[in-house]
Design a protein around this motif. Structure first.
Motif, PDB file in Angstrom:
ATOM      1  N   MET A   1      -0.037  -5.231   2.278  1.00  0.00           N
ATOM      2  CA  MET A   1      -0.603  -6.161   3.238  1.00  0.00           C
ATOM      3  C   MET A   1       0.491  -7.108   3.702  1.00  0.00           C
ATOM      4  SD  MET A   1      -2.969  -8.225   0.556  1.00  0.00           S
ATOM      5  CE  MET A   1      -3.650  -6.657   0.045  1.00  0.00           C
ATOM      6  N   ALA A   2       0.423  -7.527   4.901  1.00  0.00           N
ATOM      7  CA  ALA A   2       1.509  -8.301   5.481  1.00  0.00           C
ATOM      8  C   ALA A   2       1.523  -9.722   4.949  1.00  0.00           C
ATOM      9  CB  ALA A   2       1.362  -8.309   6.999  1.00  0.00           C
ATOM     10  N   CYS A   3       2.708 -10.312   4.985  1.00  0.00           N
ATOM     11  CA  CYS A   3       2.838 -11.706   4.624  1.00  0.00           C
ATOM     12  C   CYS A   3       1.974 -12.557   5.537  1.00  0.00           C
ATOM     13  CB  CYS A   3       4.304 -12.116   4.760  1.00  0.00           C
ATOM     14  SG  CYS A   3       4.582 -13.866   4.588  1.00  0.00           S
ATOM     15  N   GLY A   4       1.257 -13.528   4.928  1.00  0.00           N
ATOM     16  CA  GLY A   4       0.396 -14.391   5.725  1.00  0.00           C
ATOM     17  C   GLY A   4      -0.969 -13.813   5.963  1.00  0.00           C
ATOM     18  N   SER A   5      -1.320 -12.706   5.280  1.00  0.00           N
ATOM     19  CA  SER A   5      -2.645 -12.116   5.417  1.00  0.00           C
ATOM     20  C   SER A   5      -3.713 -13.088   4.985  1.00  0.00           C
ATOM     21  CB  SER A   5      -2.717 -10.851   4.552  1.00  0.00           C
ATOM     22  OG  SER A   5      -4.040 -10.422   4.400  1.00  0.00           O
TER      23      SER A   5
ATOM     24  N   TYR B   1       8.783   2.400  -1.464  1.00  0.00           N
ATOM     25  CA  TYR B   1       7.542   2.031  -2.133  1.00  0.00           C
ATOM     26  C   TYR B   1       6.925   0.792  -1.475  1.00  0.00           C
ATOM     27  CZ  TYR B   1       8.285   5.146  -6.158  1.00  0.00           C
ATOM     28  OH  TYR B   1       8.430   6.241  -6.971  1.00  0.00           O
ATOM     29  N   ALA B   2       7.752  -0.227  -1.245  1.00  0.00           N
ATOM     30  CA  ALA B   2       7.240  -1.494  -0.723  1.00  0.00           C
ATOM     31  C   ALA B   2       6.579  -1.311   0.637  1.00  0.00           C
ATOM     32  CB  ALA B   2       8.372  -2.511  -0.630  1.00  0.00           C
ATOM     33  N   ALA B   3       7.209  -0.527   1.503  1.00  0.00           N
ATOM     34  CA  ALA B   3       6.638  -0.312   2.830  1.00  0.00           C
ATOM     35  C   ALA B   3       5.336   0.469   2.750  1.00  0.00           C
ATOM     36  CB  ALA B   3       7.649   0.421   3.711  1.00  0.00           C
ATOM     37  N   ARG B   4       5.319   1.511   1.907  1.00  0.00           N
ATOM     38  CA  ARG B   4       4.118   2.333   1.797  1.00  0.00           C
ATOM     39  C   ARG B   4       2.965   1.548   1.176  1.00  0.00           C
ATOM     40  NH1 ARG B   4       1.009   5.325   4.336  1.00  0.00           N
ATOM     41  NH2 ARG B   4      -0.095   6.940   3.152  1.00  0.00           N
ATOM     42  N   GLU B   5       3.258   0.768   0.148  1.00  0.00           N
ATOM     43  CA  GLU B   5       2.221  -0.041  -0.501  1.00  0.00           C
ATOM     44  C   GLU B   5       1.628  -1.051   0.470  1.00  0.00           C
ATOM     45  OE1 GLU B   5       4.261   0.255  -4.936  1.00  0.00           O
ATOM     46  OE2 GLU B   5       4.748  -1.394  -3.574  1.00  0.00           O
ATOM     47  N   ALA B   6       2.484  -1.688   1.250  1.00  0.00           N
ATOM     48  CA  ALA B   6       1.984  -2.652   2.232  1.00  0.00           C
ATOM     49  C   ALA B   6       1.087  -1.966   3.243  1.00  0.00           C
ATOM     50  CB  ALA B   6       3.159  -3.338   2.928  1.00  0.00           C
ATOM     51  N   ALA B   7       1.473  -0.772   3.661  1.00  0.00           N
ATOM     52  CA  ALA B   7       0.659  -0.034   4.631  1.00  0.00           C
ATOM     53  C   ALA B   7      -0.702   0.336   4.060  1.00  0.00           C
ATOM     54  CB  ALA B   7       1.401   1.226   5.072  1.00  0.00           C
ATOM     55  N   LEU B   8      -0.762   0.521   2.738  1.00  0.00           N
ATOM     56  CA  LEU B   8      -2.017   0.876   2.082  1.00  0.00           C
ATOM     57  C   LEU B   8      -2.819  -0.348   1.642  1.00  0.00           C
ATOM     58  CD1 LEU B   8      -0.743   3.873  -0.102  1.00  0.00           C
ATOM     59  CD2 LEU B   8      -2.186   3.992   1.947  1.00  0.00           C
ATOM     60  N   GLY B   9      -2.320  -1.555   1.939  1.00  0.00           N
ATOM     61  CA  GLY B   9      -3.053  -2.773   1.602  1.00  0.00           C
ATOM     62  C   GLY B   9      -2.905  -3.216   0.171  1.00  0.00           C
ATOM     63  N   ALA B  10      -1.858  -2.771  -0.508  1.00  0.00           N
ATOM     64  CA  ALA B  10      -1.636  -3.143  -1.907  1.00  0.00           C
ATOM     65  C   ALA B  10      -0.433  -4.070  -2.013  1.00  0.00           C
ATOM     66  CB  ALA B  10      -1.400  -1.893  -2.751  1.00  0.00           C
ATOM     67  N   SER B  11      -0.561  -5.105  -2.839  1.00  0.00           N
ATOM     68  CA  SER B  11       0.599  -5.934  -3.169  1.00  0.00           C
ATOM     69  C   SER B  11       1.029  -5.599  -4.590  1.00  0.00           C
ATOM     70  CB  SER B  11       0.264  -7.425  -3.047  1.00  0.00           C
ATOM     71  OG  SER B  11      -0.687  -7.822  -4.021  1.00  0.00           O
ATOM     72  N   THR B  12       2.323  -5.649  -4.850  1.00  0.00           N
ATOM     73  CA  THR B  12       2.859  -5.277  -6.157  1.00  0.00           C
ATOM     74  C   THR B  12       3.914  -6.299  -6.567  1.00  0.00           C
ATOM     75  OG1 THR B  12       4.564  -3.865  -5.167  1.00  0.00           O
ATOM     76  CG2 THR B  12       2.465  -2.821  -5.695  1.00  0.00           C
TER      77      THR B  12
ATOM     78  N   VAL C   1      -3.587   7.498  -6.721  1.00  0.00           N
ATOM     79  CA  VAL C   1      -4.360   6.513  -7.485  1.00  0.00           C
ATOM     80  C   VAL C   1      -4.977   5.479  -6.538  1.00  0.00           C
ATOM     81  CG1 VAL C   1      -4.190   4.622  -9.156  1.00  0.00           C
ATOM     82  CG2 VAL C   1      -3.082   6.808  -9.636  1.00  0.00           C
ATOM     83  N   LEU C   2      -4.176   4.964  -5.608  1.00  0.00           N
ATOM     84  CA  LEU C   2      -4.670   3.956  -4.677  1.00  0.00           C
ATOM     85  C   LEU C   2      -5.801   4.517  -3.813  1.00  0.00           C
ATOM     86  CD1 LEU C   2      -1.318   2.287  -3.547  1.00  0.00           C
ATOM     87  CD2 LEU C   2      -3.086   1.289  -4.998  1.00  0.00           C
ATOM     88  N   ALA C   3      -5.699   5.775  -3.434  1.00  0.00           N
ATOM     89  CA  ALA C   3      -6.726   6.373  -2.573  1.00  0.00           C
ATOM     90  C   ALA C   3      -8.033   6.610  -3.310  1.00  0.00           C
ATOM     91  CB  ALA C   3      -6.215   7.684  -1.995  1.00  0.00           C
ATOM     92  N   ALA C   4      -7.983   6.703  -4.643  1.00  0.00           N
ATOM     93  CA  ALA C   4      -9.178   7.056  -5.416  1.00  0.00           C
ATOM     94  C   ALA C   4      -9.633   5.942  -6.347  1.00  0.00           C
ATOM     95  CB  ALA C   4      -8.907   8.326  -6.209  1.00  0.00           C
ATOM     96  N   LEU C   5      -9.209   4.692  -6.086  1.00  0.00           N
ATOM     97  CA  LEU C   5      -9.613   3.597  -6.957  1.00  0.00           C
ATOM     98  C   LEU C   5     -11.137   3.489  -7.017  1.00  0.00           C
ATOM     99  CD1 LEU C   5      -7.137   0.670  -6.156  1.00  0.00           C
ATOM    100  CD2 LEU C   5      -7.262   2.059  -8.232  1.00  0.00           C
ATOM    101  N   PRO C   6     -11.680   3.196  -8.198  1.00  0.00           N
ATOM    102  CA  PRO C   6     -13.133   3.032  -8.311  1.00  0.00           C
ATOM    103  C   PRO C   6     -13.636   1.903  -7.411  1.00  0.00           C
ATOM    104  CG  PRO C   6     -12.093   3.114 -10.474  1.00  0.00           C
ATOM    105  CD  PRO C   6     -10.993   3.003  -9.477  1.00  0.00           C
ATOM    106  N   LYS C   7     -14.884   1.995  -7.013  1.00  0.00           N
ATOM    107  CA  LYS C   7     -15.488   0.955  -6.201  1.00  0.00           C
ATOM    108  C   LYS C   7     -15.384  -0.393  -6.913  1.00  0.00           C
ATOM    109  CE  LYS C   7     -19.877  -0.408  -4.056  1.00  0.00           C
ATOM    110  NZ  LYS C   7     -21.318  -0.059  -3.897  1.00  0.00           N
ATOM    111  N   GLY C   8     -14.978  -1.399  -6.165  1.00  0.00           N
ATOM    112  CA  GLY C   8     -14.879  -2.733  -6.738  1.00  0.00           C
ATOM    113  C   GLY C   8     -13.563  -3.038  -7.405  1.00  0.00           C
TER     114      GLY C   8
END
Length: 640
Positions: A1-5, A320-331, A541-548
């Protein structure tokens, strides 16, 4: 997710100007002299030697109110109270501590721990107990030699010091503790052997006592946990000591055999005791108001982190950083600040690393420290004196199992100095507050050292060492244990042990799901040394995370947990005529996404504006509160 989200789970870096941030290509080449990188930017890191461990504080009488859990602390060593705090606080259960039996018994639920003594109860205390029982109070206590309590509990005697290796729930125990719904939670190994085993009390049940139920047994079938209904009251007698099954584990000293694996396993052997108390509270507390363990009504969180412990890992992490941001994950990226050539590797923390770390922050990620030497032997280092600084501090790995000239303070202070200094040079104001030791080598003196250097989070301990997935306060060394202001977020999953990460995605998702059912986060360490199968596995893993379950950085979750830990309930009360429940609480730190778990019977919320009440699930509801500022009391009104 982008900075300032707008997403409160994102990492919001400070003072990053995209237009003015320098490009890494423009940074001067670092000079290496005699195997050491010279001229690296650094920042002074003060060591606050005045910071001491937290003192155990009894709750003043005026701060007690009926719907808290009243904890009676009769041990001459008040530090024993840490065991109860490390059970109740992570579960978000409101409680008050006292040395006065009558005051503890003015609560709806009381805990006597770790010991109760005959001489501690005077005639008026026994009368207060009779009143407590008569009004339907709930008592949780560890078996001890108090005759009238044993008679009430239906446990007239016990045998101390027998060797027991596990605790198993009975069918009645499975019904009493619904959170413990997995095989690993229903049989809890204690570990040990003929020469060393935990303190246990084999409970003797009175066959003539009515309302007695055995909820758990030791492996030989003898009672370990007993519940008795006495009229409207309920008494739970525990045959184990929380100092052993919680504190000992969190200190990293479980007995051999207590863990079912080192890492990459679902291991709730510590968590189960916390969850038992949560189930008791939910079953008996009027309206059952407690702090939920995840933000924004989530069921859990996946805390992804990367250890940058090899030169090419910095460059490959950009993928990794670019792909994670595109998928809405912060690490969180834990940066190894290696500036000395040795047998482990060539020095690689060059001047351009600040720009690379700034890029990670710009994408919404977080940056932490991964030490200077990345030594397997950090746990054996001298503590040091806090004056260590770059470049005179120069630890040298002379073999994979030997490091010269390293100190604990040098590892935590100098790495922080170089990370923040390199980001200063890249035009980014940053404060490194999270640490992970190289090779997950944990130093017993790190809690206070980290605290004094300004860290607030550690993520070094593996789940198979501490047997818990919930964050907890790091404590100073045994036996004079005291809490610090540094929270440990244990590592549950990692990528290096076989089989390959992409071949155990389903296993990882299963562990994440089981932890989320408990409300616990799962910490996932991935070394970004390759960009093919590991990144593909992370994406699966990110695509199949459990609900919630949401993916966020170690820093983001730690920031939430610290602020949650600083929330104080000041009142929970109800009005039968109006059908309202009023809750007052005060956050000492600003907090986003604070969520309360309340009883299913509560159907609407009228205050504060912006609060959202969920549909019922698992016997309760979640109330997500709006963003709360620091230091202002919040009043919540619910209707039933």
């Amino acid at each position: 997710m982008a900075c300032g989200s707008d997403d409160p789970l994102s990492f919001d870096p400070v003072n990053i100007d995209d237009d003015e941030a320098p490009l890494c290509a423009e940074v001067p080449v670092t000079e290496k002299v005699e195997g050491e990188l010279r001229g690296l930017p650094k920042r002074d890191v003060p060591v606050d030697a005045t910071r001491e461990p937290r003192k155990v504080r009894m709750t003043p009488p005026q701060e007690h109110w009926q719907m808290q859990v009243g904890v009676l602390a009769l041990s001459p060593d008040w530090q024993d109270m840490l065991a109860i705090e490390h059970v109740l606080a992570p579960m978000g259960i409101p409680y008050a501590k006292t040395t006065a039996p009558k005051l503890a018994l003015q609560h709806d639920i009381a805990m006597f721990f770790p010991d109760a003594y005959e001489e501690s109860f005077h005639t008026t205390d026994i009368e207060a107990m009779a009143n407590f029982i008569g009004k339907g109070g709930v008592l949780v206590w560890r078996d001890s030699d108090v005759t009238f309590l044993r008679d009430l509990a239906g446990v007239p005697a016990s045998t101390f010091g027998l060797h027991h290796s596990s605790v198993r729930l009975t069918k009645e125990g499975e019904a009493a503790f619904p959170s413990l719904d997995q095989p690993e939670e229903r049989e809890l190994p204690l570990g040990g052997g003929p020469e060393e085993f935990l303190n246990t009390w084999t409970l003797e049940v009175d066959p003539a006592a009515e309302g007695v139920v055995v909820l758990a047994t030791f492996e030989d079938g003898t009672p370990a946990i007993v519940r008795r209904n006495v009229g409207p009251a309920v008494i739970y007698t525990m045959g184990v000591d929380f100092r052993d099954v919680v504190i000992r584990n969190q200190l990293g000293y479980p007995l051999d055999g207590a863990a079912r694996g080192y890492i990459n396993v679902f291991e709730p052997a510590t968590d189960a005791w916390l969850l038992m108390m949560r189930d008791i509270y939910d079953a008996h507390a009027r309206f059952g108001v407690r702090l939920h363990t995840a933000p924004n009504g989530l069921s859990g969180a996946l805390l992804i982190s990367h250890d940058l412990d090899w030169g090419p890992s910095y460059d490959r992490s950009a993928v990794y950083a670019a792909r994670e941001a595109a998928l809405g994950a912060s690490t969180t990226y834990f940066a190894h600040t290696k500036y000395v050539d040795d047998v482990q590797d060539l020095a690689f923390f060059t001047r351009d690393r600040g720009c690379q770390l700034a890029d990670f922050l710009r994408l919404g990620h977080a940056v932490g420290s991964h030490s200077v030497a990345h030594s397997k032997m950090l746990e054996l280092f001298e503590v040091g004196d806090g004056t260590e600084e770059y470049p005179t501090y120069a630890p040298y790995n002379s073999s994979p199992y030997e490091t010269q000239w390293g100190t604990l303070y040098g590892e935590v202070r100098v790495s922080k100095s170089l990370i923040d200094g390199s980001l200063d040079a890249a035009g980014v104001s940053h404060e490194t507050v999270s640490f992970r030791a190289g090779e997950l080598s944990y130093h017993a003196d790190s809690p206070l050292a980290l605290d004094r250097v300004g860290y607030r989070t550690d993520s070094t301990q593996a789940v198979g060492v501490v047997l818990t997935n919930f964050p907890y306060r790091l404590m100073t060394s045994w036996p004079a244990i005291q809490d610090t202001d540094v929270f440990e977020l244990p590592v549950t999953l990692e990528d290096e042990l076989p089989p390959r990460l992409d071949l155990r995605v389903e296993q990882a998702l299963g562990i994440i799901t089981k932890n989320a059912r408990n409300g616990a986060p799962t910490s996932f360490l991935i070394h970004p040394n390759v960009t093919d199968y590991k990144l593909a596995a992370e994406e699966q893993v990110l695509a199949a995370l459990p609900k919630g379950v949401a993916a966020m950085s170690v820093d983001a979750f730690s920031r939430f947990w610290r602020a949650r830990d600083a929330v104080t309930f000041t009142l929970i009360d109800y009005n039968v005529l109006e059908g309202t429940l009023t809750i007052s609480l005060r956050p000492e730190e600003a907090i986003e996404g604070l969520t309360l778990r309340v009883a299913e019977v509560l159907e609407a919320v009228s205050e504060p504006a912006g609060a959202v009440l969920s549909p019922p699930e698992d016997g309760g509801r979640l109330l997500v509160l709006p963003d709360l500022p620091a230091g202002e009391e919040v009043h919540i009104v619910l209707h039933y």
